[in-house]
Design a protein around this motif. Structure first.
Motif, PDB file in Angstrom:
ATOM      1  N   TYR A  28      -3.556  54.147  33.936  1.00 16.15           N
ATOM      2  CA  TYR A  28      -4.971  53.896  34.265  1.00 16.15           C
ATOM      3  C   TYR A  28      -5.584  52.891  33.247  1.00 16.15           C
ATOM      4  O   TYR A  28      -6.589  52.394  33.245  1.00 16.15           O
ATOM      5  CB  TYR A  28      -5.695  55.493  33.791  1.00 16.15           C
ATOM      6  CG  TYR A  28      -5.223  56.320  34.796  1.00 16.15           C
ATOM      7  CD1 TYR A  28      -5.919  56.405  36.104  1.00 16.15           C
ATOM      8  CD2 TYR A  28      -4.448  57.487  34.403  1.00 16.15           C
ATOM      9  CE1 TYR A  28      -5.222  57.258  36.749  1.00 16.15           C
ATOM     10  CE2 TYR A  28      -4.121  58.340  35.251  1.00 16.15           C
ATOM     11  CZ  TYR A  28      -4.695  58.767  36.409  1.00 16.15           C
ATOM     12  OH  TYR A  28      -4.229  59.374  37.396  1.00 16.15           O
ATOM     13  N   GLY A  29      -4.745  52.368  32.172  1.00 16.82           N
ATOM     14  CA  GLY A  29      -5.212  51.340  31.249  1.00 16.82           C
ATOM     15  C   GLY A  29      -6.296  51.939  30.316  1.00 16.82           C
ATOM     16  O   GLY A  29      -6.236  53.059  30.301  1.00 16.82           O
ATOM     17  N   THR A  30      -6.438  51.200  29.055  1.00 15.87           N
ATOM     18  CA  THR A  30      -7.376  51.644  28.145  1.00 15.87           C
ATOM     19  C   THR A  30      -8.539  50.766  27.797  1.00 15.87           C
ATOM     20  O   THR A  30      -8.476  49.397  28.199  1.00 15.87           O
ATOM     21  CB  THR A  30      -6.644  51.728  26.730  1.00 15.87           C
ATOM     22  OG1 THR A  30      -5.966  50.594  26.542  1.00 15.87           O
ATOM     23  CG2 THR A  30      -5.415  52.783  26.897  1.00 15.87           C
ATOM     24  N   ALA A  31      -9.740  51.310  27.710  1.00 20.51           N
ATOM     25  CA  ALA A  31     -10.638  50.557  27.371  1.00 20.51           C
ATOM     26  C   ALA A  31     -10.753  50.153  26.038  1.00 20.51           C
ATOM     27  O   ALA A  31     -10.103  50.461  25.118  1.00 20.51           O
ATOM     28  CB  ALA A  31     -12.184  51.455  27.257  1.00 20.51           C
TER      29      ALA A  31
ATOM     30  N   VAL B  65       5.782  61.676  28.682  1.00 19.57           N
ATOM     31  CA  VAL B  65       5.368  60.625  27.690  1.00 19.57           C
ATOM     32  C   VAL B  65       4.126  60.474  27.416  1.00 19.57           C
ATOM     33  O   VAL B  65       3.338  60.491  28.451  1.00 19.57           O
ATOM     34  CB  VAL B  65       6.135  59.302  28.206  1.00 19.57           C
ATOM     35  CG1 VAL B  65       5.878  58.094  27.382  1.00 19.57           C
ATOM     36  CG2 VAL B  65       7.734  59.211  28.315  1.00 19.57           C
ATOM     37  N   THR B  66       3.673  60.545  26.226  1.00 17.74           N
ATOM     38  CA  THR B  66       2.222  60.730  25.884  1.00 17.74           C
ATOM     39  C   THR B  66       1.418  59.737  26.233  1.00 17.74           C
ATOM     40  O   THR B  66       0.375  59.796  26.653  1.00 17.74           O
ATOM     41  CB  THR B  66       2.115  61.014  24.362  1.00 17.74           C
ATOM     42  OG1 THR B  66       2.911  60.037  23.555  1.00 17.74           O
ATOM     43  CG2 THR B  66       2.643  62.279  23.838  1.00 17.74           C
ATOM     44  N   TYR B  67       2.048  58.469  26.330  1.00 22.16           N
ATOM     45  CA  TYR B  67       1.290  57.051  26.737  1.00 22.16           C
ATOM     46  C   TYR B  67       1.328  56.829  28.076  1.00 22.16           C
ATOM     47  O   TYR B  67       0.658  55.895  28.546  1.00 22.16           O
ATOM     48  CB  TYR B  67       1.960  56.074  26.046  1.00 22.16           C
ATOM     49  CG  TYR B  67       3.208  55.602  25.982  1.00 22.16           C
ATOM     50  CD1 TYR B  67       3.612  54.719  26.957  1.00 22.16           C
ATOM     51  CD2 TYR B  67       4.300  56.200  24.996  1.00 22.16           C
ATOM     52  CE1 TYR B  67       5.093  54.612  27.209  1.00 22.16           C
ATOM     53  CE2 TYR B  67       5.846  55.972  25.243  1.00 22.16           C
ATOM     54  CZ  TYR B  67       5.947  55.162  26.279  1.00 22.16           C
ATOM     55  OH  TYR B  67       7.088  54.767  26.549  1.00 22.16           O
ATOM     56  N   ALA B  68       1.793  57.596  29.116  1.00 19.93           N
ATOM     57  CA  ALA B  68       1.888  57.328  30.419  1.00 19.93           C
ATOM     58  C   ALA B  68       0.532  57.355  31.080  1.00 19.93           C
ATOM     59  O   ALA B  68       0.400  56.391  31.812  1.00 19.93           O
ATOM     60  CB  ALA B  68       2.786  58.546  31.023  1.00 19.93           C
TER      61      ALA B  68
ATOM     62  N   ALA C 110      -4.777  48.405  33.547  1.00 15.29           N
ATOM     63  CA  ALA C 110      -3.717  49.598  34.135  1.00 15.29           C
ATOM     64  C   ALA C 110      -2.579  48.812  34.619  1.00 15.29           C
ATOM     65  O   ALA C 110      -2.421  48.056  35.330  1.00 15.29           O
ATOM     66  CB  ALA C 110      -4.870  50.253  35.162  1.00 15.29           C
ATOM     67  N   ARG C 111      -1.686  49.771  34.821  1.00 14.27           N
ATOM     68  CA  ARG C 111      -0.332  49.191  35.419  1.00 14.27           C
ATOM     69  C   ARG C 111       0.234  50.569  36.144  1.00 14.27           C
ATOM     70  O   ARG C 111       1.310  51.116  35.892  1.00 14.27           O
ATOM     71  CB  ARG C 111       0.774  48.749  34.474  1.00 14.27           C
ATOM     72  CG  ARG C 111       0.189  47.460  33.851  1.00 14.27           C
ATOM     73  CD  ARG C 111       1.222  46.898  32.846  1.00 14.27           C
ATOM     74  NE  ARG C 111       2.413  46.235  33.465  1.00 14.27           N
ATOM     75  CZ  ARG C 111       3.437  45.694  32.729  1.00 14.27           C
ATOM     76  NH1 ARG C 111       3.417  45.889  31.616  1.00 14.27           N
ATOM     77  NH2 ARG C 111       4.304  45.394  33.545  1.00 14.27           N
TER      78      ARG C 111
ATOM     79  N   ARG D 186      11.858  54.200  27.960  1.00  6.15           N
ATOM     80  CA  ARG D 186      11.565  55.587  27.865  1.00  6.15           C
ATOM     81  C   ARG D 186      10.745  56.054  29.152  1.00  6.15           C
ATOM     82  O   ARG D 186      10.895  56.962  29.518  1.00  6.15           O
ATOM     83  CB  ARG D 186      10.916  55.788  26.413  1.00  6.15           C
ATOM     84  CG  ARG D 186      10.644  57.211  25.993  1.00  6.15           C
ATOM     85  CD  ARG D 186      10.019  57.230  24.645  1.00  6.15           C
ATOM     86  NE  ARG D 186       9.797  58.555  24.581  1.00  6.15           N
ATOM     87  CZ  ARG D 186       8.673  59.068  24.069  1.00  6.15           C
ATOM     88  NH1 ARG D 186       7.700  58.245  23.711  1.00  6.15           N
ATOM     89  NH2 ARG D 186       8.300  60.366  23.698  1.00  6.15           N
ATOM     90  N   LEU D 187       9.760  55.325  29.220  1.00  6.06           N
ATOM     91  CA  LEU D 187       8.883  55.808  30.291  1.00  6.06           C
ATOM     92  C   LEU D 187       9.499  56.007  31.573  1.00  6.06           C
ATOM     93  O   LEU D 187       9.400  57.298  32.456  1.00  6.06           O
ATOM     94  CB  LEU D 187       7.677  54.990  30.298  1.00  6.06           C
ATOM     95  CG  LEU D 187       6.462  55.215  31.567  1.00  6.06           C
ATOM     96  CD1 LEU D 187       6.028  56.521  31.419  1.00  6.06           C
ATOM     97  CD2 LEU D 187       5.618  53.892  31.671  1.00  6.06           C
ATOM     98  N   ARG D 188      10.275  55.067  31.928  1.00  2.20           N
ATOM     99  CA  ARG D 188      10.897  54.747  33.357  1.00  2.20           C
ATOM    100  C   ARG D 188      11.782  56.270  33.396  1.00  2.20           C
ATOM    101  O   ARG D 188      11.967  56.917  34.476  1.00  2.20           O
ATOM    102  CB  ARG D 188      11.626  53.680  33.645  1.00  2.20           C
ATOM    103  CG  ARG D 188      12.325  53.584  34.569  1.00  2.20           C
ATOM    104  CD  ARG D 188      13.119  52.330  35.047  1.00  2.20           C
ATOM    105  NE  ARG D 188      12.224  51.083  35.470  1.00  2.20           N
ATOM    106  CZ  ARG D 188      12.693  50.104  35.698  1.00  2.20           C
ATOM    107  NH1 ARG D 188      13.864  49.476  35.369  1.00  2.20           N
ATOM    108  NH2 ARG D 188      11.620  49.161  36.198  1.00  2.20           N
TER     109      ARG D 188
END
Length: 150
Positions: A90-93, A82-85, A124-125, A58-60
């Motif tokens: 940036y990654g998440t804490a 996409v909301t989680y892009a 982060a990816r 979905r992201l791609r």
């Protein structure tokens, strides 16, 4: 002592034809530059898609390039809806997950429902930033094609 310019010659140059040709060339050049910008946007979009991590795809598939501006000022924007892009980029804490609409959290495979989960965060990816960093390379490649008659 010899005097310079004792013999004079005059010439008349009709610059109107030259100016018309120059305008035609600049107009063609701006079309070529616009095409180079468009191709650069497509290349950056494809690079971001190539670099995007894939789980469901979905992201791609949501990564798009859109032309901006007009006239002599053209560019492109690249992004995703996409909301989680941003979390992927940036990654998440580390954070706590709590239920929104229920009293407890439960998922298939869990031993029992729980009131909260301590999430360790994600690394982060990046996929958009590395692609955008290649903009100059792609644009120079396409501009060289214009000069080289590709």
């Amino acid at each position: 002592m010899a005097r310079y310019f004792d013999t004079r010659a005059t010439a008349r140059i009709d610059t109107r034809a030259y100016e018309r040709g120059l305008r035609r060339w600049l107009g063609r050049m701006s079309d070529d530059v616009r095409k180079a910008v468009e191709r650069t946007g497509t290349d950056v979009q494809n690079e971001a898609r190539r670099l995007a991590p894939v789980d469901t795809g979905r992201l791609r598939s949501s990564i798009v390039a859109r032309q901006t501006g007009g006239g002599r000022r053209v560019g492109y924007e690249i992004g995703t809806n996409v909301t989680y892009a941003a979390a992927v980029e940036y990654g998440t804490a580390p954070h706590v997950i709590v239920p929104k609409n229920r009293k407890a959290l439960y998922w298939p495979g869990a031993a029992h429902p729980v009131a909260k989960v301590n999430h360790p965060g994600t690394a982060a990816r990046p996929f958009l930033r590395p692609a955008i960093e290649k903009t100059d390379f792609f644009f120079r490649f396409h501009m060289a094609g214009i000069r080289g008659g590709r």
